[in-house]
Design a protein around this motif. Structure first.
Motif, PDB file in Angstrom:
ATOM      1  N   LEU A  88      29.856  36.368 -12.014  1.00  0.00           N
ATOM      2  CA  LEU A  88      30.772  35.268 -11.736  1.00  0.00           C
ATOM      3  C   LEU A  88      31.271  35.275 -10.295  1.00  0.00           C
ATOM      4  N   SER A  89      31.014  36.346  -9.548  1.00  0.00           N
ATOM      5  CA  SER A  89      31.408  36.367  -8.131  1.00  0.00           C
ATOM      6  C   SER A  89      30.317  35.796  -7.233  1.00  0.00           C
ATOM      7  N   GLU A  90      29.152  35.433  -7.808  1.00  0.00           N
ATOM      8  CA  GLU A  90      28.104  34.793  -7.000  1.00  0.00           C
ATOM      9  C   GLU A  90      28.667  33.501  -6.411  1.00  0.00           C
ATOM     10  N   PRO A  91      28.518  33.269  -5.090  1.00  0.00           N
ATOM     11  CA  PRO A  91      29.121  32.091  -4.450  1.00  0.00           C
ATOM     12  C   PRO A  91      28.353  30.801  -4.748  1.00  0.00           C
ATOM     13  N   ARG A  92      28.512  30.332  -5.978  1.00  0.00           N
ATOM     14  CA  ARG A  92      27.843  29.116  -6.450  1.00  0.00           C
ATOM     15  C   ARG A  92      28.682  28.529  -7.577  1.00  0.00           C
ATOM     16  N   ARG A  93      28.296  27.327  -8.030  1.00  0.00           N
ATOM     17  CA  ARG A  93      28.979  26.707  -9.173  1.00  0.00           C
ATOM     18  C   ARG A  93      28.578  27.424 -10.456  1.00  0.00           C
ATOM     19  N   HIS A  94      29.560  27.677 -11.300  1.00  0.00           N
ATOM     20  CA  HIS A  94      29.337  28.293 -12.605  1.00  0.00           C
ATOM     21  C   HIS A  94      29.832  27.322 -13.677  1.00  0.00           C
ATOM     22  N   ASN A  95      28.988  27.066 -14.676  1.00  0.00           N
ATOM     23  CA  ASN A  95      29.349  26.195 -15.798  1.00  0.00           C
ATOM     24  C   ASN A  95      29.772  27.076 -16.961  1.00  0.00           C
ATOM     25  N   LEU A  96      31.069  27.092 -17.232  1.00  0.00           N
ATOM     26  CA  LEU A  96      31.614  27.959 -18.280  1.00  0.00           C
ATOM     27  C   LEU A  96      31.972  27.157 -19.516  1.00  0.00           C
ATOM     28  N   ASP A  97      31.742  27.764 -20.649  1.00  0.00           N
ATOM     29  CA  ASP A  97      32.048  27.194 -21.956  1.00  0.00           C
ATOM     30  C   ASP A  97      32.960  28.213 -22.644  1.00  0.00           C
ATOM     31  N   ILE A  98      34.234  27.881 -22.768  1.00  0.00           N
ATOM     32  CA  ILE A  98      35.203  28.794 -23.393  1.00  0.00           C
ATOM     33  C   ILE A  98      35.491  28.259 -24.785  1.00  0.00           C
ATOM     34  N   ARG A  99      35.074  29.000 -25.792  1.00  0.00           N
ATOM     35  CA  ARG A  99      35.237  28.579 -27.189  1.00  0.00           C
ATOM     36  C   ARG A  99      36.367  29.369 -27.831  1.00  0.00           C
ATOM     37  N   VAL A 100      37.260  28.629 -28.452  1.00  0.00           N
ATOM     38  CA  VAL A 100      38.477  29.219 -29.014  1.00  0.00           C
ATOM     39  C   VAL A 100      38.557  28.886 -30.502  1.00  0.00           C
ATOM     40  N   ALA A 101      38.966  29.869 -31.288  1.00  0.00           N
ATOM     41  CA  ALA A 101      39.295  29.637 -32.701  1.00  0.00           C
ATOM     42  C   ALA A 101      40.808  29.777 -32.829  1.00  0.00           C
ATOM     43  N   ASN A 102      41.476  28.657 -33.085  1.00  0.00           N
ATOM     44  CA  ASN A 102      42.931  28.660 -33.282  1.00  0.00           C
ATOM     45  C   ASN A 102      43.247  28.722 -34.768  1.00  0.00           C
ATOM     46  N   GLN A 103      44.303  29.419 -35.106  1.00  0.00           N
ATOM     47  CA  GLN A 103      44.759  29.472 -36.488  1.00  0.00           C
ATOM     48  C   GLN A 103      45.763  28.354 -36.723  1.00  0.00           C
ATOM     49  N   VAL A 104      45.475  27.539 -37.748  1.00  0.00           N
ATOM     50  CA  VAL A 104      46.330  26.408 -38.097  1.00  0.00           C
ATOM     51  C   VAL A 104      46.713  26.530 -39.564  1.00  0.00           C
ATOM     52  N   GLU A 105      48.016  26.409 -39.853  1.00  0.00           N
ATOM     53  CA  GLU A 105      48.478  26.462 -41.241  1.00  0.00           C
ATOM     54  C   GLU A 105      48.842  25.054 -41.705  1.00  0.00           C
ATOM     55  N   ASP A 106      48.252  24.661 -42.821  1.00  0.00           N
ATOM     56  CA  ASP A 106      48.609  23.399 -43.472  1.00  0.00           C
ATOM     57  C   ASP A 106      49.704  23.744 -44.479  1.00  0.00           C
ATOM     58  N   THR A 107      50.945  23.386 -44.139  1.00  0.00           N
ATOM     59  CA  THR A 107      52.075  23.793 -44.978  1.00  0.00           C
ATOM     60  C   THR A 107      52.143  23.017 -46.292  1.00  0.00           C
ATOM     61  N   VAL A 108      51.524  21.843 -46.356  1.00  0.00           N
ATOM     62  CA  VAL A 108      51.513  21.060 -47.590  1.00  0.00           C
ATOM     63  C   VAL A 108      50.481  21.637 -48.558  1.00  0.00           C
ATOM     64  N   ALA A 109      49.265  21.886 -48.064  1.00  0.00           N
ATOM     65  CA  ALA A 109      48.196  22.427 -48.914  1.00  0.00           C
ATOM     66  C   ALA A 109      48.321  23.937 -49.109  1.00  0.00           C
ATOM     67  N   GLY A 110      49.128  24.580 -48.265  1.00  0.00           N
ATOM     68  CA  GLY A 110      49.298  26.031 -48.380  1.00  0.00           C
ATOM     69  C   GLY A 110      48.068  26.800 -47.938  1.00  0.00           C
ATOM     70  N   LYS A 111      47.322  26.266 -46.969  1.00  0.00           N
ATOM     71  CA  LYS A 111      46.089  26.915 -46.508  1.00  0.00           C
ATOM     72  C   LYS A 111      46.146  27.171 -45.010  1.00  0.00           C
ATOM     73  N   VAL A 112      45.441  28.215 -44.623  1.00  0.00           N
ATOM     74  CA  VAL A 112      45.291  28.565 -43.214  1.00  0.00           C
ATOM     75  C   VAL A 112      43.821  28.358 -42.863  1.00  0.00           C
ATOM     76  N   ALA A 113      43.565  27.707 -41.734  1.00  0.00           N
ATOM     77  CA  ALA A 113      42.184  27.428 -41.328  1.00  0.00           C
ATOM     78  C   ALA A 113      42.025  27.692 -39.838  1.00  0.00           C
ATOM     79  N   ALA A 114      40.756  27.791 -39.419  1.00  0.00           N
ATOM     80  CA  ALA A 114      40.431  27.942 -38.002  1.00  0.00           C
ATOM     81  C   ALA A 114      40.098  26.568 -37.430  1.00  0.00           C
ATOM     82  N   GLN A 115      40.695  26.274 -36.298  1.00  0.00           N
ATOM     83  CA  GLN A 115      40.422  25.023 -35.595  1.00  0.00           C
ATOM     84  C   GLN A 115      39.627  25.344 -34.332  1.00  0.00           C
TER      85      GLN A 115
END
Length: 171
Positions: free
Chosen positions: A73-100
């Motif tokens: 990543l220190s190479e002096p050029r353009r880098h195309n990065l893809d940062i993928r995130v799994a967020n934890q989300v709680e549905d308080t009505v359904a009582g379930k936790v899921a990954a977003q």
């Protein structure tokens, strides 16, 4: 009601290759450009925000140790990065936790390479700071935000805030 609780985990890729050894990523701040306005009919000064125009964006990637990925990543050029995130989300009505799914697509240029600190039996805390030329954010596969200063693009929640500007400029 859904409550965004935490980041479960994340991964960073360039050219479909996962970078290992990353401890954290500091995503860019979006700071709008502004112009101070004063004059007749204005009681004092006001700040005019220029829609779709932002200060230079920077991101920081922190590595536990100096890795070949950090060095790549220190190479002096353009880098195309893809940062993928799994967020934890709680549905308080359904009582379930899921990954977003959240994905950040960044085009970056290396700006600073922090070698870190060497000490026995400890992380080196190496880091890289990168100038960001493009940033798009997707939530569950839907593009929510796209910031592309070089092409005068600022789309947030489906609204293209610079469409009229590009039209006025004949672009």
């Amino acid at each position: 009601m859904k409550i965004q609780e935490t980041v479960i985990n994340f991964a960073v890729y360039e050219d479909k290759t996962e970078f290992m050894g990353i401890a954290s990523v500091q995503l860019p701040d979006l700071t709008a450009l502004s112009q101070q306005i004063s004059g007749a009919g204005i009681a004092g000064n006001i700040e005019a925000i220029i829609p779709g125009h932002f200060e230079a964006m920077t991101c920081t990637i922190n590595f536990r140790t100096t890795t070949t990925a950090a060095l790549k990543l220190s190479e002096p050029r353009r880098h195309n990065l893809d940062i993928r995130v799994a967020n934890q989300v709680e549905d308080t009505v359904a009582g379930k936790v899921a990954a977003q799914s959240v994905k950040h697509v960044l085009v970056v240029l290396p700006k600073k390479d922090g070698g870190g600190t060497l000490a026995p039996a400890s992380a080196a805390d190496a880091s890289g700071e990168y100038a960001v030329r493009y940033w798009a954010t997707y939530v569950d596969g839907q593009k929510i935000r796209e910031i592309d200063p070089m092409n005068s693009i600022c789309i947030i929640n489906g609204v293209d805030y610079l469409a009229d500007v590009r039209k006025a400029l004949g672009k």
